[in-house]
Design a protein around this motif. Structure first.
Motif, short mmCIF file in Angstrom:
data_model
loop_
_atom_site.label_atom_id
_atom_site.label_comp_id
_atom_site.label_asym_id
_atom_site.label_seq_id
_atom_site.Cartn_x
_atom_site.Cartn_y
_atom_site.Cartn_z
N GLY A 88 0.79 -1.19 -0.09
CA GLY A 88 -0.09 0.05 -0.16
C GLY A 88 0.79 1.27 0.08
O GLY A 88 1.99 1.28 0.19
N ASN A 117 6.07 5.36 -9.90
CA ASN A 117 5.24 6.44 -9.24
C ASN A 117 6.34 7.26 -8.26
O ASN A 117 7.23 6.37 -7.55
CB ASN A 117 4.12 5.95 -8.65
CG ASN A 117 3.26 7.16 -8.40
OD1 ASN A 117 3.33 8.35 -8.83
ND2 ASN A 117 2.51 7.20 -7.02
N SER A 162 -5.50 14.72 -6.58
CA SER A 162 -6.16 13.38 -6.55
C SER A 162 -6.88 13.47 -5.00
O SER A 162 -8.13 12.85 -5.04
CB SER A 162 -5.22 12.10 -6.45
OG SER A 162 -4.38 12.14 -5.41
N ASP A 163 -6.20 13.91 -3.86
CA ASP A 163 -6.96 13.98 -2.64
C ASP A 163 -8.03 14.95 -2.60
O ASP A 163 -8.91 14.90 -1.80
CB ASP A 163 -6.05 14.22 -1.48
CG ASP A 163 -5.00 13.04 -1.30
OD1 ASP A 163 -5.36 11.91 -1.90
OD2 ASP A 163 -4.29 12.88 -0.55
P1 ADP Z 1 -2.25 3.57 -2.63
O1 ADP Z 1 -3.46 3.21 -3.56
O2 ADP Z 1 -0.83 2.83 -3.42
O3 ADP Z 1 -2.29 3.14 -1.04
P2 ADP Z 1 -2.71 6.10 -3.01
O4 ADP Z 1 -2.93 6.48 -4.63
O5 ADP Z 1 -3.76 6.55 -1.97
O6 ADP Z 1 -1.69 5.17 -2.52
O7 ADP Z 1 -1.69 7.51 -2.71
C1 ADP Z 1 -1.09 7.72 -1.35
C2 ADP Z 1 -0.93 8.87 -1.03
O8 ADP Z 1 0.12 9.55 -1.97
C3 ADP Z 1 -2.08 9.91 -1.41
O9 ADP Z 1 -2.34 10.96 -0.52
C4 ADP Z 1 -1.78 10.33 -2.86
O10 ADP Z 1 -2.23 11.66 -3.10
C5 ADP Z 1 -0.37 10.44 -2.65
N1 ADP Z 1 0.31 10.51 -4.11
C6 ADP Z 1 0.29 9.41 -5.23
N2 ADP Z 1 1.21 9.47 -5.90
C7 ADP Z 1 1.59 10.78 -5.66
C8 ADP Z 1 2.69 11.52 -6.63
N3 ADP Z 1 3.18 10.90 -7.74
N4 ADP Z 1 3.08 12.70 -6.05
C9 ADP Z 1 2.47 13.19 -4.90
N5 ADP Z 1 1.63 12.42 -4.15
C10 ADP Z 1 1.43 11.28 -4.60
#
Ligand code: ADP
Length: 388
Positions: free
Chosen positions: A138, A297, A343-344
Motif C-alpha cells: 500500500g 510512481n 487526487s486527494d
Molecule cells: P495506494 O493506493 O497505493 O495506497 P494512493 O494512491 O492512495 O496509494 O496514494 C497515497 C498518497 O500519496 C495519497 O495521498 C496520494 O495523493 C499521494 N500520491 C500518490 N502519488 C503521488 C505522486 N506522484 N506525487 C505526490 N503525491 C502522490
C-alpha cells in the motif's frame, strides 16, 4: 493498551479442537485469511463442504476463544468450503460450475499456480476489457494511478469504468469527488456513479468511510464479483480495477477469478528494489494474466518552489528492473504535491490540468495500455522468475 497480534489470535485458536480429527484447528491448517485490525479480528475456517453445517458449534467455539482475548472488540469467523487443488488432468472439483455464485466460492488457498478457474471468469456483458492496477504494497500511489489512468483513457476517447476493488481502503469517493449512494431502480442492479465522463463503483459509496470492515478472502471476492456483475456498467471499452494492495490470498483469488485482459503494476523506485513489485508481477504470471507493464510512481521529486528536480529515491530503478524482468516500462510520474492535492481533493490532475506535463504522461501511458489490450500484444514470453 497492548496491541493485539495475529500470533495471540492463533494461540487462542490452538485451544479449539476439531471434534472429528481430534487435533487443534491451527495445527490442522484450517485457519486462513486471518485479519487483525485494531481490536477487530476476522478469519475463515476451511472445512470439507460435506461437514459444513455440522461445524457451526466449532465456528462458535473459535469465535469465543478469540473473543476472550484482551483487546478484542469484534470477531468474525466464517466456515469456508475447502476446495481441493485442481488436478493436472484438468478435472475440476465440484462446486466451480456456477457463473453467478456470490457466496460459495471455494477458497483457493494452497492451490499452487492454479490456472484461472472458469467459474467467475465469464466476461462482463458490454465490457470490452478489464485491466487491473496493482501494487506489491500500500501507499505507492496505486489508487492515484488508477484514477488518472482511467481518466486518461477517457480523454483519449475510450468509454471507461473504474471499479474500486481496494475494499480495505476505498479511495474513489474522495479521489473522484463523488458523494452520495448509487441508485438501484429495479432493486437488482446498481447504477454506477458517474463523474468526469467515467462510471465509478466503490464500496466506499455503500459503507461510511469510518466504518471498520473486516474482509476475509472469499468475502472480498464476492463483494468484488457483485461490483463487477451486479452493476449496470453499460457499454464500456475498458474497465479499470483498482486492486487491493499487496499480493496475498485475496489478491490472488481476484486475479484468478476476474476476467482480466492485463495488469499494470505501480511501483515506487524503492519498492521495486525491495521486491514488492516483483511479487505483484509474479502473482499475475502465476494465474496467466498478462502484465502490461510497470509505472514508476514518485519517481523523482519536483520542488514546488523552484521546479528543481531531485532523484531522492534513486530514480530509474523501475525502468532497469522492468527490462531485467522482461516487462514493459510504461512511464514515470514524479513525486509532486500537485498530484497529491488534485487526487486527494477530488479533481485528479488529468481533468484538473489536462495540459500539464503530468496529464500528458498519463495520457501517453493510457495510449500504450489501450494499444496493448486492443491488439492483445502484451509481452508474454518473459523469463520466469521465482521469488518467495
Ligand atoms: P495506494 O493506493 O497505493 O495506497 P494512493 O494512491 O492512495 O496509494 O496514494 C497515497 C498518497 O500519496 C495519497 O495521498 C496520494 O495523493 C499521494 N500520491 C500518490 N502519488 C503521488 C505522486 N506522484 N506525487 C505526490 N503525491 C502522490
Amino acid at each position: 493498551m497492548a496491541i493485539l497480534t495475529e500470533a495471540q489470535v492463533l494461540d487462542a485458536l490452538r485451544g479449539v479442537t476439531d471434534p472429528d480429527q481430534g487435533k487443534d484447528i491451527v495445527a490442522l491448517g484450517m485457519i486462513s485469511g486471518l485479519v487483525v485490525k485494531g481490536g477487530n479480528v476476522g478469519f475463515s475456517i476451511e472445512v470439507d463442504p460435506k461437514r459444513g453445517p455440522a461445524l457451526e458449534p466449532l465456528r462458535q467455539a473459535a469465535e469465543r476463544a478469540v473473543d476472550a482475548l484482551a483487546g478484542v472488540t469484534s470477531v468474525t469467523a466464517v466456515l469456508t468450503a475447502h476446495r481441493p487443488a485442481p488436478t493436472l488432468s484438468g478435472n475440476r472439483p465440484q462446486g466451480q460450475g456456477h457463473s453467478h455464485d456470490h457466496g460459495g466460492h471455494g477458497h483457493s488457498h494452497g492451490a499452487p499456480a492454479a490456472k484461472p478457474a472458469p467459474a467467475g471468469k465469464a466476461g462482463v456483458p458490454g465490457v470490452g476489457a478489464i485491466i487491473a492496477v496493482a501494487s506489491g504494497k500500500g501507499g505507492v500511489g496505486k489508487s492515484t494511478t488508477s484514477v488518472n489512468l482511467a481518466l486518461a483513457l477517457a480523454a483519449n476517447g475510450q468509454r471507461v469504468g473504474l471499479l474500486d476493488a481496494d475494499i480495505y481502503g476505498p479511495s474513489m469517493p474522495r479521489m473522484m469527488g463523488i458523494a452520495g449512494k448509487p441508485e438501484s431502480p429495479d432493486g437488482k442492479v446498481l447504477k454506477p456513479m458517474e463523474k468526469y465522463g467515467i462510471k465509478v463503483m466503490s464500496m466506499g459509496f455503500l459503507v461510511a468511510e469510518d466504518t471498520p470492515m473486516i474482509w476475509r478472502g472469499p468475502m472480498v471476492m464476492s463483494a468484488i464479483q457483485q461490483m463487477l456483475r451486479d452493476v449496470a456498467w453499460g457499454e464500456l471499452d475498458v474497465l479499470v480495477v483498482d486492486m487491493p494492495p499487496g499480493t496475498g490470498d485475496a489478491q490472488l483469488t481476484m486475479a484468478q477469478n476476474v476476467p482480466l485482459a492485463g495488469a499494470v503494476i505501480v511501483s515506487t523506485p524503492q519498492d521495486i528494489a525491495l521486491l514488492d513489485a516483483r511479487k505483484g508481477l509474479n502473482m499475475f504470471r502465476r494465474v496467466d494474466v498478462p502484465v502490461l507493464g510497470i509505472i514508476e510512481n514518485m519517481s523523482y521529486f519536483c520542488c514546488p518552489n523552484c521546479g528543481h528536480r531531485s532523484d531522492i529515491f534513486s530514480h530509474g530503478g523501475a525502468r532497469a528492473e522492468a527490462d531485467k524482468l522482461g516487462v514493459d516500462f510504461l512511464g514515470e510520474m514524479p513525486l509532486d504535491i500537485i498530484i497529491r492535492e488534485t487526487s486527494d481533493g477530488g479533481t485528479p490532475i488529468v481533468v484538473e490540468k489536462p495540459d500539464s506535463e503530468h496529464a500528458k504522461v498519463y495520457r501517453g501511458i493510457a495510449a500504450t495500455v489501450w494499444q496493448k489490450i486492443s491488439s492483445g500484444g502484451s509481452r508474454r514470453t518473459a523469463p520466469s522468475i521465482t521469488i518467495d
